[in-house]
Write a protein that holds these residues in place. Structure first.
Motif: not given
Length: 414
Positions: A351-361
């Motif tokens: 994939r070259n899409e949005a970064p995952n949010l698993s670590f928050g923001a």
């Protein structure tokens, strides 16, 4: 609209009934998230009496939105908000949490994070790669010739707690006790927690705090080259951390530094084995390994929910919130938003899409993310290289803990 016996949706009112204790849900929450994205990505969860957001843009935006915060009592009293007084049987737990990096807002959060952050930046964490590889290989040596292993107890449980203990400056042999305290401690964050859960968390907080205080006293008397010594002796704008701040910070770093990574090692191995992908291709070089790790983080995040308080009246997605309202953000669901990810329930490391949010923001982005990513990027390739023919020996069972998505056991053979 009845989706399953444990799950129904009313799209018109955005009301959802969902039994989080049902194994059909916590065993495979991604299917529920798929239905929520289809019918009402912003919804009111009847059982939790709270609004939840699953859309990628909403979750990403709310994590960064300073109209929402991790705490509320820095700007309003309990009386103003109609909140109950603290429970006396949780006094030690509340004390341990009082200065948690996860709970504070600026300026206290800024001061604490500044003092801790330099130890977790990528360039410092990267230096741990050789000892991380050495530890992974040593553990594999212990079970490689047996042809089978329960991976969590023999590998995944040990690596993160050992590395964070070394980093902070706590004796490695304390690992099993740290795990026991942490497991009891985090049950306070569960839906439907019981008085037994609360009493266990209170005991763990008291014992954990007492132990950390003894280590703080040792480091004051005999400084070393470790994170705890750094936190004790480093000042920020003329201020040093108090003992209460040191205890809270050390506990949150130990808990956050291993709990999620233990789950993620197990989750990642399971996803890779179930995908049918060739591990040799997934880990053929550093770039491929990084893409594989990020995709496992996206599709099976270890932490599912983060909550926020509305600090002022605000409207999000047509829902009006007043000051003191609580909202929940489902990070794991945001990672599966079809508006951001093509065929989101499929494991696709290219994939070259949005970064995952698993670590928050935002300002509460996981401080341990560089360490967790390093651990995954180092130990997963070693595991699959050292154990060719790795396969699931039995269907993995998922922990009955919704907030923290991980396995009870992961039995493997080769």
């Amino acid at each position: 609209m009845m989706i399953a016996p444990f799950f129904s949706i009313d799209p018109a009112t955005r009301r959802v009934s969902l039994d989080s204790s049902d194994p059909a849900f916590y065993g495979n929450p991604n299917e529920v998230y798929k239905a929520l994205h289809c019918h009402c990505p912003t919804f009111y969860w009847e059982q939790q009496k709270q609004w939840f957001f699953t859309g990628y843009d909403h979750v990403n935006g709310l994590l960064r939105d300073r109209r929402f915060g991790r705490q509320i009592l820095h700007i309003a009293t309990r009386e103003e908000l109609g909140l109950a007084e603290p429970e006396q049987h949780l006094a030690n737990f509340d004390l341990a949490e009082r200065y948690s990096l996860l709970e504070l807002e600026p300026p206290e959060h800024t001061r604490l994070r500044t003092l801790v952050n330099r130890a977790f930046v990528s360039r410092h964490v990267e230096k741990m790669k050789p000892e991380l590889a050495e530890l992974a290989n040593k553990l594999i040596d212990g079970f490689k010739d047996k042809g089978e292993v329960e991976l969590l107890s023999a590998f995944a449980d040990i690596i993160p707690v050992t590395m964070i203990a070394r980093m902070i400056g706590i004796r490695e042999e304390m690992g099993p006790q740290l795990l026991a305290w942490s497991h009891a401690y985090i049950r306070m964050y569960l839906f439907g927690r019981t008085r037994e859960d609360e009493d266990g968390a209170e005991r763990a907080a008291s014992d954990f705090s007492d132990y950390v205080k003894t280590v703080i006293a040792e480091r004051r008397a005999n400084p070393r080259d470790d994170l705890l010594t750094h936190m004790i002796h480093t000042e920020h704008k003329g201020q040093y951390l108090t003992d209460a701040e040191l205890v809270s910070t050390t506990i949150v770093l130990l808990n956050a530094g291993h709990e999620a990574t233990v789950h993620q090692i197990g989750n990642s191995v399971r996803v890779i084995l179930e995908s049918g992908c060739d591990p040799a291709e997934l880990f053929k070089d550093e770039a491929a390994t990084e893409c594989t790790v990020e995709e496992t983080l996206r599709i099976c995040a270890p932490v599912h929910i983060f909550q926020r308080w509305a600090l002022e009246p605000v409207e999000i997605d047509g829902i009006s919130f007043k000051r003191g309202d609580k909202v929940s953000l489902i990070l794991a669901a945001a990672n599966l938003d079809p508006a951001r990810f093509t065929d989101p329930l499929s494991f696709r490391p290219d994939r070259n899409e949005a970064p995952n949010l698993s670590f928050g923001a935002g300002i509460h982005f996981c401080i341990g993310a560089p360490l967790a990513r390093l651990e995954l990027n180092v130990v997963l390739p070693i595991l699959f290289e050292r154990l060719p023919g790795l396969k699931l020996a039995k269907t993995p069972s998922v922990k009955d803990v919704y907030h923290f998505h991980g396995l009870d056991a992961l039995n493997l053979a080769w």
